[in-house]
Enzyme design. Structure first.
Site, short mmCIF file in Angstrom:
data_model
loop_
_atom_site.label_atom_id
_atom_site.label_comp_id
_atom_site.label_asym_id
_atom_site.label_seq_id
_atom_site.Cartn_x
_atom_site.Cartn_y
_atom_site.Cartn_z
N HIS A 1 0.82 -1.21 0.00
CA HIS A 1 0.00 0.00 0.00
C HIS A 1 0.86 1.27 0.00
CE1 HIS A 1 0.22 -0.29 4.55
NE2 HIS A 1 0.27 1.03 4.42
N ASP B 1 1.24 -7.81 2.18
CA ASP B 1 1.32 -6.36 1.96
C ASP B 1 2.79 -5.93 1.86
OD1 ASP B 1 0.92 -3.66 1.81
OD2 ASP B 1 -0.43 -3.54 3.52
N SER C 1 4.01 2.18 8.39
CA SER C 1 3.75 1.20 7.34
C SER C 1 5.03 0.91 6.58
CB SER C 1 2.70 1.75 6.37
OG SER C 1 1.44 1.83 6.99
#
Length: 716
Positions: A87, A223, A651
């Site tokens: 992402h 991810d 992240s």
């Protein structure tokens, strides 16, 4: 400025008890003083110098801020290979995708460096050093100064320090406030500008579970994405060039295939964006009832419209994939945060702390003189929030809502030049707009934007009092009988900003009269004029508010003088440490600390946008072809949980074991602890990570990109 332009970190600083190792976003430069002993007791085998060093290679040299802190990445080879989240690379993957080369749907893998894809504007920054410069920054500050005088003195000193730190270098530097203006630190960075996409799994792995599984556990999402940082032949940052070479970092992370056990030490290093753990009860109430409600109400409408368009064709799905992902992430987050804050009774707990602080202050005349106004100044900022409420809704519905307002507002410079008749400026502004057309219209659908505009103007109309309506709402009421759909339809029919060819024709021969009659442009002017007016009104309490925050934090530090404090996150490098572990979210439910590839098969919904499973993955699963990446239990672990303290910006951060080896990549938090940016909950808060073995299995077995595996330092 009140609560919008200035983020309240409000009530107090984090107080860290030595007994709670999972809470805390620590400056790596200070762990030798504050944390290393406890970390080593928990299983850390490295020294503080091996984690953070200015003169020698250390872990910090393998950690990068992507795009100056929007995400984190880590170096996993001596050739500049960077691992981060899918992402975090979603925009780049989407930008390179087309109907003929759908990298979102099919994935992308560069089998040679020549196949790696450049990404103009993308950067990675390495932290060079951190220095406490509080004494220098506040050298000219006196107690008698007004807020403006104090702020001016601090800014002047900060600029001097930054200039001195970067003089005769290619570095950049920032002096940043910590502890609400009570401490100041200098952060020096080396930023690279040639960053190329190397690999990404298909969306059915990288975004498996989609919005449904976002913020949820158990997860089975791969991810991750891979980039490579390039430099000039001299090893220094350079703009993209075919002559550039892969950057050789001072340190890259070795990768462990040994796995982990429940209770094992786990450390995360990265660039957390912002936390507000110490907002006052007033500030938390405002966040819940104004900020989050505006976001929820506006984005629910927007996401519904985008989703409908995305389902119409492959082209539409590619066009709006990134826009939908950006909007949906914090839509769901805001819902979860409100739920968590209510469940944990955070406002009541904050009120108790405020009462304790007030009693402590009132017990001493000296403290009353020094800190007596702190909470009063903070509270007064929340007495009337009409300005702020209107601002929140304006941003969500008309600044971040339909694209036409923000895009057409970019023509204001051209508009002013046309009014002045300045031919040089007219040509310059027209050319600047022309340069943006390909990128903007590539991922734009005017019909969809018109629907978004109508729906979100209606949301603003329903939730904001009439005194804060933009001027064109009068026309909607009088000429269109309050019908926002009719207004939006006419606006898009007449504007030059909804069609590339029409806009190109206008820019070839721009006329003032065209912009004066352009409904979208004139509406955009009204929106941003209102935004400016609201900003001015909100600025009236800035001095008192910031003074109150600074004094309150100073008081809390004095009140708990035997405690160890850490500052709120502010996109600077932080370290957090804890352990691998499971959790019990509610009565009768016990979540394991890891998931396996079996979950893909169990969750599969063939053809579904969120839960479709690639045929190759199923083939490998049923053949149990896990290679060297299987756990000792014989399964392929996909994700796992730790109690590390993370937030947005983390992240892509590496999850590192006690030997300094990479075991996972952080990518999410859990639904039960969405209150975490404001109130950390040690029993519930979990960091959700991709197992590094699943990452390597996907690269090797699923994609066949063994050229990338061969670059890495694998520890078995």
């Amino acid at each position: 400025m009140k609560r919008i332009f200035v983020v309240l970190a409000g009530l107090c600083l984090l107080i860290q008890s030595p007994a709670i190792a999972d809470e805390g976003m620590w400056l790596p430069s200070l762990i030798h003083k504050l944390n290393i002993g406890e970390m080593q007791e928990m299983g850390m085998e490295l020294s503080a110098e091996e984690i953070y060093s200015i003169n020698n290679s250390s872990l910090k040299d393998a950690i990068v801020a992507l795009d100056r802190g929007s995400c984190t990445g880590e170096l996993i080879s001596s050739e500049g290979l960077i691992l981060t989240n899918h992402h975090c690379g979603f925009d780049e993957i989407q930008t390179h995708s087309s109907v003929d080369h759908d990298y979102l749907q099919d994935g992308f893998w560069a089998k040679t460096k020549a196949e790696e894809l450049p990404n103009p504007g993308k950067t990675v920054s390495f932290l060079v050093r951190v220095e406490d410069v509080t004494d220098q920054v506040t050298a000219d500050v006196t107690e008698e100064m007004s807020f403006a005088e104090r702020n001016g003195a601090i800014q002047r000193k900060s600029f001097e320090i930054q200039k001195e730190a970067t003089e005769d270098t290619h570095y950049d530097a920032r002096v940043q406030s910590l502890f609400e203006g009570n401490r100041y630190y200098l952060f020096v960075y080396e930023t690279f500008r040639d960053v190329r996409l190397v690999g990404a799994p298909p969306k059915s792995i990288g975004k498996f579970g989609g919005d449904t599984d976002n913020w949820m556990w158990p997860r089975h999402t791969g991810d991750f994405a891979l980039f490579r940082v390039y430099c000039g032949p001299d090893g220094k940052p350079a703009n993209y060039s075919e002559d550039n070479i892969p950057f050789q970092p001072r340190h890259h992370l070795p990768i462990s295939l040994k796995g982990y056990e429940k209770g094992d030490f786990a450390m995360v290093m990265g660039y957390p964006g912002s936390t507000n753990r110490y907002k006052s009860s007033f500030g938390i109430n405002y966040t819940m009832t104004e900020t989050n409600e505006a976001r929820i109400n506006a984005r629910a409408k927007k996401l519904e419209i985008l989703k409908l368009y995305m389902g119409s064709s492959q082209k539409a799905r590619i066009q709006y994939a990134s826009k939908h992902a950006r909007s949906s992430n914090y839509y769901k987050y805001s819902i979860g945060q409100n739920k968590g804050l209510n469940a944990l009774q955070v406002i009541e707990k904050k009120k108790n702390i405020e009462e304790e602080f007030t009693n402590w202050v009132n017990a001493s005349e000296e403290r009353q003189a020094k800190y007596g106004q702190a909470l009063e100044l903070i509270e007064s900022a929340y007495e009337n929030t009409n300005d702020e409420s209107a601002y929140e809704y304006l941003v969500e519905t008309m600044v971040r809502g339909p694209e036409v307002f923000y895009f057409s507002y970019g023509a204001k410079g051209l508009y002013e030049a046309l009014k002045q008749g300045n031919q040089e400026r007219i040509a310059s502004n027209a050319e600047q707009l022309r340069a943006e057309l390909d990128e903007y219209f590539k991922d734009y659908n005017a019909g969809t934007d018109a629907k978004v505009a109508a729906a979100l103007m209606e949301v603003y109309h329903e939730n904001v009092i009439p005194g804060y309506y933009p001027s064109f709402f009068k026309e909607v009421k009088n000429k269109y009988k309050g019908d926002f759909n009719a207004y939006a339809e006419k606006m898009f029919e007449k504007t030059v900003f909804a069609d590339k060819a029409t806009l190109e024709d206008f820019l070839n021969n721009p006329k003032l009269k065209t912009l004066e009659k352009d409904q979208a442009f004139q509406s955009a002017l009204a929106v941003f004029d209102l935004m400016s007016v609201l900003g001015s009104k909100m600025s009236e309490t800035k001095a008192d508010l910031l003074t109150g925050r600074r004094l309150f934090v100073a008081g809390i530090m004095e009140m708990y003088k035997d405690k160890t404090f850490y500052p709120d996150a502010n996109s600077t490098m932080r370290l957090t440490y804890g352990t691998v572990g499971d959790y019990i979210p509610r009565d009768g439910v016990h979540y394991s600390h890891f998931t396996t590839l079996k979950g893909y098969i169990e969750k599969e919904v063939p053809g579904d946008d969120e839960f479709d499973v690639p045929a190759k993955l199923k083939e490998l699963y049923f053949a149990k072809d896990y290679g060297q990446y299987a756990d000792k239990d014989g399964t392929l672990h996909t994700c796992f949980t730790t109690n590390n303290d993370i937030t947005g910006g983390n992240s892509g951060s590496p999850v590192i074991n006690g030997n300094g080896e990479l075991i996972g990549v952080a990518f999410d938090g859990n639904w039960e602890a969405m209150s975490g940016d404001i109130a950390f909950e040690p029993e519930l808060q979990k960091c959700i990570n991709v197992d590094i073995r699943f990452v390597l299995w996907t690269i090797d077995k699923f994609a066949g990109a063994t050229n990338l595996i061969n670059e890495m330092t694998i520890v078995k």
